[in-house]
Design an enzyme around this catalytic site. Structure first.
Site, PDB file in Angstrom:
ATOM      1  N   ARG A 158       0.812  -1.225   0.000  1.00 37.48           N
ATOM      2  CA  ARG A 158       0.000   0.000   0.000  1.00 37.48           C
ATOM      3  C   ARG A 158       0.843   1.271   0.000  1.00 37.48           C
ATOM      4  O   ARG A 158       0.362   2.329  -0.392  1.00 37.48           O
ATOM      5  CB  ARG A 158      -0.975  -0.048   1.171  1.00 37.48           C
ATOM      6  CG  ARG A 158      -2.100  -1.040   0.911  1.00 37.48           C
ATOM      7  CD  ARG A 158      -2.995  -1.185   2.108  1.00 37.48           C
ATOM      8  NE  ARG A 158      -2.700  -2.371   2.892  1.00 37.48           N
ATOM      9  CZ  ARG A 158      -3.038  -2.524   4.158  1.00 37.48           C
ATOM     10  NH1 ARG A 158      -3.664  -1.559   4.796  1.00 37.48           N
ATOM     11  NH2 ARG A 158      -2.745  -3.651   4.790  1.00 37.48           N
TER      12      ARG A 158
ATOM     13  N   GLU B  63       0.959  -6.065  13.174  1.00 37.15           N
ATOM     14  CA  GLU B  63      -0.215  -6.194  14.055  1.00 37.15           C
ATOM     15  C   GLU B  63      -0.799  -7.604  13.943  1.00 37.15           C
ATOM     16  O   GLU B  63      -1.326  -8.136  14.903  1.00 37.15           O
ATOM     17  CB  GLU B  63      -1.274  -5.140  13.654  1.00 37.15           C
ATOM     18  CG  GLU B  63      -2.411  -5.001  14.643  1.00 37.15           C
ATOM     19  CD  GLU B  63      -3.495  -4.022  14.178  1.00 37.15           C
ATOM     20  OE1 GLU B  63      -3.375  -3.435  13.094  1.00 37.15           O
ATOM     21  OE2 GLU B  63      -4.463  -3.871  14.939  1.00 37.15           O
TER      22      GLU B  63
HETATM   23  O1  LIG Z   1       2.563  -0.193  11.628  1.00 37.44           O
HETATM   24  P1  LIG Z   1       2.456  -1.664  11.328  1.00 37.44           P
HETATM   25  O2  LIG Z   1       1.946  -2.445  12.509  1.00 37.44           O
HETATM   26  O3  LIG Z   1       3.706  -2.234  10.769  1.00 37.44           O
HETATM   27  O4  LIG Z   1       1.319  -1.840  10.234  1.00 37.44           O
HETATM   28  C1  LIG Z   1       1.176  -1.020   9.116  1.00 37.44           C
HETATM   29  C2  LIG Z   1       1.516  -1.743   7.844  1.00 37.44           C
HETATM   30  O5  LIG Z   1       0.606  -2.851   7.661  1.00 37.44           O
HETATM   31  C3  LIG Z   1       0.026  -2.775   6.362  1.00 37.44           C
HETATM   32  O6  LIG Z   1       0.753  -3.486   5.411  1.00 37.44           O
HETATM   33  P2  LIG Z   1       0.714  -5.086   5.281  1.00 37.44           P
HETATM   34  O7  LIG Z   1       1.971  -5.638   5.858  1.00 37.44           O
HETATM   35  O8  LIG Z   1      -0.589  -5.609   5.779  1.00 37.44           O
HETATM   36  O9  LIG Z   1       0.898  -5.318   3.733  1.00 37.44           O
HETATM   37  P3  LIG Z   1       0.167  -4.822   2.393  1.00 37.44           P
HETATM   38  O10 LIG Z   1       0.496  -3.352   2.231  1.00 37.44           O
HETATM   39  O11 LIG Z   1       0.865  -5.650   1.370  1.00 37.44           O
HETATM   40  O12 LIG Z   1      -1.316  -5.066   2.501  1.00 37.44           O
HETATM   41  C4  LIG Z   1       0.043  -1.297   6.046  1.00 37.44           C
HETATM   42  O13 LIG Z   1      -0.042  -1.054   4.652  1.00 37.44           O
HETATM   43  C5  LIG Z   1       1.343  -0.837   6.641  1.00 37.44           C
HETATM   44  O14 LIG Z   1       2.431  -1.020   5.757  1.00 37.44           O
HETATM   45  N1  LIG Z   2      -5.929  -2.030  11.480  1.00 31.38           N
HETATM   46  C1  LIG Z   2      -5.388  -1.979  10.257  1.00 31.38           C
HETATM   47  N2  LIG Z   2      -6.116  -1.577   9.199  1.00 31.38           N
HETATM   48  C2  LIG Z   2      -5.562  -1.540   7.949  1.00 31.38           C
HETATM   49  N3  LIG Z   2      -4.302  -1.887   7.701  1.00 31.38           N
HETATM   50  C3  LIG Z   2      -3.547  -2.282   8.727  1.00 31.38           C
HETATM   51  N4  LIG Z   2      -2.257  -2.668   8.809  1.00 31.38           N
HETATM   52  C4  LIG Z   2      -1.963  -2.969  10.093  1.00 31.38           C
HETATM   53  N5  LIG Z   2      -3.033  -2.787  10.879  1.00 31.38           N
HETATM   54  C5  LIG Z   2      -4.040  -2.351  10.045  1.00 31.38           C
END
Ligand SMILES: O=P(O)(O)OC[C@H]1O[C@H](OP(=O)(O)OP(=O)(O)O)[C@H](O)[C@@H]1O
Ligand SMILES: Nc1ncnc2[nH]cnc12
Length: 177
Positions: free
Chosen positions: A60, A97
């Site tokens: 993202r 998370e």
């Molecule tokens: O602050 P944090 O606890 O690290 O969480 C935030 C991260 O989690 C999500 O990515 P995710 O790893 O789910 O991957 P994606 O972008 O591929 O969906 C989001 O896009 C952030 O990069």
């Molecule tokens: N609560 C949340 N919603 C969307 N993206 C996330 N990535 C980590 N935690 C998330």
């Protein structure tokens, strides 16, 4: 007060696991007015900041980082999940998370002269952005700032960035909602 960015983000309870309130930016991207307002507000924040490169973390972070790099006329550098970058890489493990993973960065992507802005959709625990900060610093580049569409203050990411001496900027927050 109405806020086009916050109002365009949908919340999905218990996704991807029970107890997680998932803040879904795909609904923001589906709204061209909200999407362009997001990129324009980031660009306004960082105009004349001396940023030389934008780093976005898969997946993202690419969605918001690439249009911002285009608008600011600076390179866009992807940080990717393992095995996706074709040249020499450095790696960093981290905890999320709802899971754990590894991130990678091309070794020739940044140099000691770079002042880097990190971009992601959302700050939760801060694990992803801490791993990204470590990768950038391993290449000797300076982490200037981190910006996010969404901050989830209850999950502690903001505090973690303060401890890393990284300034942060958010367009909206969800707290106890
Ligand atoms: O602050 P944090 O606890 O690290 O969480 C935030 C991260 O989690 C999500 O990515 P995710 O790893 O789910 O991957 P994606 O972008 O591929 O969906 C989001 O896009 C952030 O990069
Ligand atoms: N609560 C949340 N919603 C969307 N993206 C996330 N990535 C980590 N935690 C998330």
């Amino acid at each position: 007060m109405s806020d086009i960015i916050k109002d365009s983000i949908k919340t999905i309870p218990d996704y991807p696991k029970p107890g997680i309130q998932f803040r879904d930016v795909t609904s923001l991207m589906q709204n061209p007015v909200a999407f362009s307002a997001t990129i324009d507000r980031f660009a306004a924040q960082y105009q004349n900041s001396g940023i030389t490169a934008i780093v976005g973390t898969e997946a993202r972070g690419f969605i918001f980082g690439a249009p911002l790099a285009y608008k600011m006329n600076v390179p866009f550098i992807p940080v990717r999940k393992p095995g996706k970058l074709p040249r020499d890489v450095i790696s960093q493990a981290y905890v999320l998370e709802y899971g754990e993973d590894i991130l990678e960065l091309h070794t020739d992507a940044l140099s000691a002269d770079d002042k880097v802005l990190m971009v992601d959709d959302l700050l939760a625990t801060g694990g992803t952005i801490e791993a990204t900060t470590k990768l950038i610093r391993k290449l000797g580049a300076h982490v200037e700032d981190a910006c996010f569409v969404v901050n989830l203050p209850e999950l502690g990411g903001e505090k973690r960035l303060t401890n890393l001496s990284v300034n942060s900027f958010y367009l909206t927050e969800f707290e106890g909602e």
